[in-house]
Design a protein around this motif. Structure first.
Motif, PDB file in Angstrom:
ATOM      1  N   ASN A 105       0.805  -1.261  -0.100  1.00 24.80           N
ATOM      2  CA  ASN A 105       0.168  -0.180  -0.104  1.00 24.80           C
ATOM      3  C   ASN A 105       1.000   1.277   0.115  1.00 24.80           C
ATOM      4  N   GLU A 106       0.365   2.295  -0.459  1.00 25.73           N
ATOM      5  CA  GLU A 106       1.020   3.455  -0.870  1.00 25.73           C
ATOM      6  C   GLU A 106       0.934   4.337   0.426  1.00 25.73           C
ATOM      7  N   ASN A 107       1.877   5.155   0.943  1.00 27.56           N
ATOM      8  CA  ASN A 107       1.707   6.082   1.754  1.00 27.56           C
ATOM      9  C   ASN A 107       1.193   5.595   3.148  1.00 27.56           C
ATOM     10  N   THR A 108       2.252   4.770   3.495  1.00 30.40           N
ATOM     11  CA  THR A 108       2.075   3.585   4.630  1.00 30.40           C
ATOM     12  C   THR A 108       3.154   4.003   5.950  1.00 30.40           C
ATOM     13  N   ILE A 109       2.449   3.931   7.007  1.00 29.14           N
ATOM     14  CA  ILE A 109       3.251   4.110   8.311  1.00 29.14           C
ATOM     15  C   ILE A 109       3.102   2.778   8.952  1.00 29.14           C
ATOM     16  N   GLU A 110       4.414   2.073   9.257  1.00 27.52           N
ATOM     17  CA  GLU A 110       4.432   0.766   9.923  1.00 27.52           C
ATOM     18  C   GLU A 110       4.917   0.756  11.232  1.00 27.52           C
ATOM     19  N   TYR A 111       4.486  -0.021  12.033  1.00 30.71           N
ATOM     20  CA  TYR A 111       5.133  -0.229  13.461  1.00 30.71           C
ATOM     21  C   TYR A 111       5.115  -1.887  13.611  1.00 30.71           C
ATOM     22  N   LYS A 112       6.547  -2.103  14.037  1.00 33.83           N
ATOM     23  CA  LYS A 112       6.877  -3.527  14.373  1.00 33.83           C
ATOM     24  C   LYS A 112       7.387  -3.722  15.770  1.00 33.83           C
ATOM     25  N   SER A 113       6.819  -4.395  16.829  1.00 35.00           N
ATOM     26  CA  SER A 113       7.225  -4.420  18.129  1.00 35.00           C
ATOM     27  C   SER A 113       8.543  -5.109  18.193  1.00 35.00           C
ATOM     28  N   PRO A 114       9.303  -5.134  19.047  1.00 33.32           N
ATOM     29  CA  PRO A 114      10.279  -5.912  19.516  1.00 33.32           C
ATOM     30  C   PRO A 114       9.671  -7.326  19.803  1.00 33.32           C
ATOM     31  N   LYS A 115      10.503  -8.377  19.923  1.00 37.44           N
ATOM     32  CA  LYS A 115      10.214  -9.711  20.149  1.00 37.44           C
ATOM     33  C   LYS A 115       9.502  -9.762  21.595  1.00 37.44           C
TER      34      LYS A 115
END
Length: 208
Positions: free
Chosen positions: A7-17
């Motif tokens: 997807n365009e114009n995306t903000i993503e967050y990935k948690s730590p383990k």
């Protein structure tokens, strides 16, 4: 769902383990193209996934939602995937997807659909891998189901460069026209409705 649909114009967050091997990822696509959202243009997309990896087990679950003014309409999707490494050389996987559209229309590709799949990956030699996949698409339209069967071989010369060959067929019901080359390939020819199709792909890949 299409090949590598980012997807365009995306903000993503990935948690730590978290704990033994859980990672949570969330993403928001603010709008399509270069036009920001407004009350008349509801085209955001939302994604969330949970993945677990520990030892020989690899599991993931994901959900996505597209708002009503998105290019291909308002829709929701659920995906579940899992893999288990039976021995160091052999990895087995399974996949399930359910997609639903709020305004599906009459075309088979615009109907709610369930997809089931199984796959295997075997390390034949230190740098040679063979793979096989079977996916079945069950769609809410008369005689529009399809089954994909694929097999391939890959030779890895190093961590960045590899060559591959894939042979795949799609078995179409009489109202389905899917093909194995429709996504991720330069061939734009469409399948013939009701006919089974076969495709051969040979190429190389370099990871920068």
């Amino acid at each position: 769902a299409r090949f590598d649909e980012r997807n365009e114009n995306t903000i993503e967050y990935k948690s730590p383990k978290i704990g033994p091997g859980v990672i949570v990822t969330g993403a928001l696509s603010l709008h399509e193209g270069t036009t920001p959202d407004n009350k008349q243009n509801k085209d955001k997309a939302y994604d969330i996934s949970v993945a677990y990896k520990a030892g020989a087990v690899d599991l993931a679950a994901a959900y996505e939602h597209y708002e009503e003014n998105r290019d291909k309409g308002q829709r929701d999707g659920i995906r579940l995937a899992g893999a288990y490494k039976i021995i160091p050389e052999l990895n087995l996987g399974a996949f399930y997807q359910y997609t639903t559209l709020d305004n599906p229309g009459d075309a088979p590709l615009k109907q709610d659909a369930h997809v089931f799949g199984v796959a295997a990956d075997y390390k034949l030699a230190p740098k040679t891998y063979i793979r096989g996949q079977v996916f079945h698409r069950n769609v809410d339209a008369d005689d529009a189901n399809a089954t994909l069967i694929a097999a391939g071989i890959e030779q890895r010369f190093d961590n960045q460069f590899r060559v591959y060959g894939n042979l795949a067929t799609v078995l179409n019901d009489k109202n389905s026209n899917l093909s194995p080359w429709a996504q991720g390939r330069s061939n734009v020819a469409s399948g013939s409705t009701g006919d089974d199709v076969v495709g051969l792909s040979v190429g190389m890949r370099y990871d920068f």
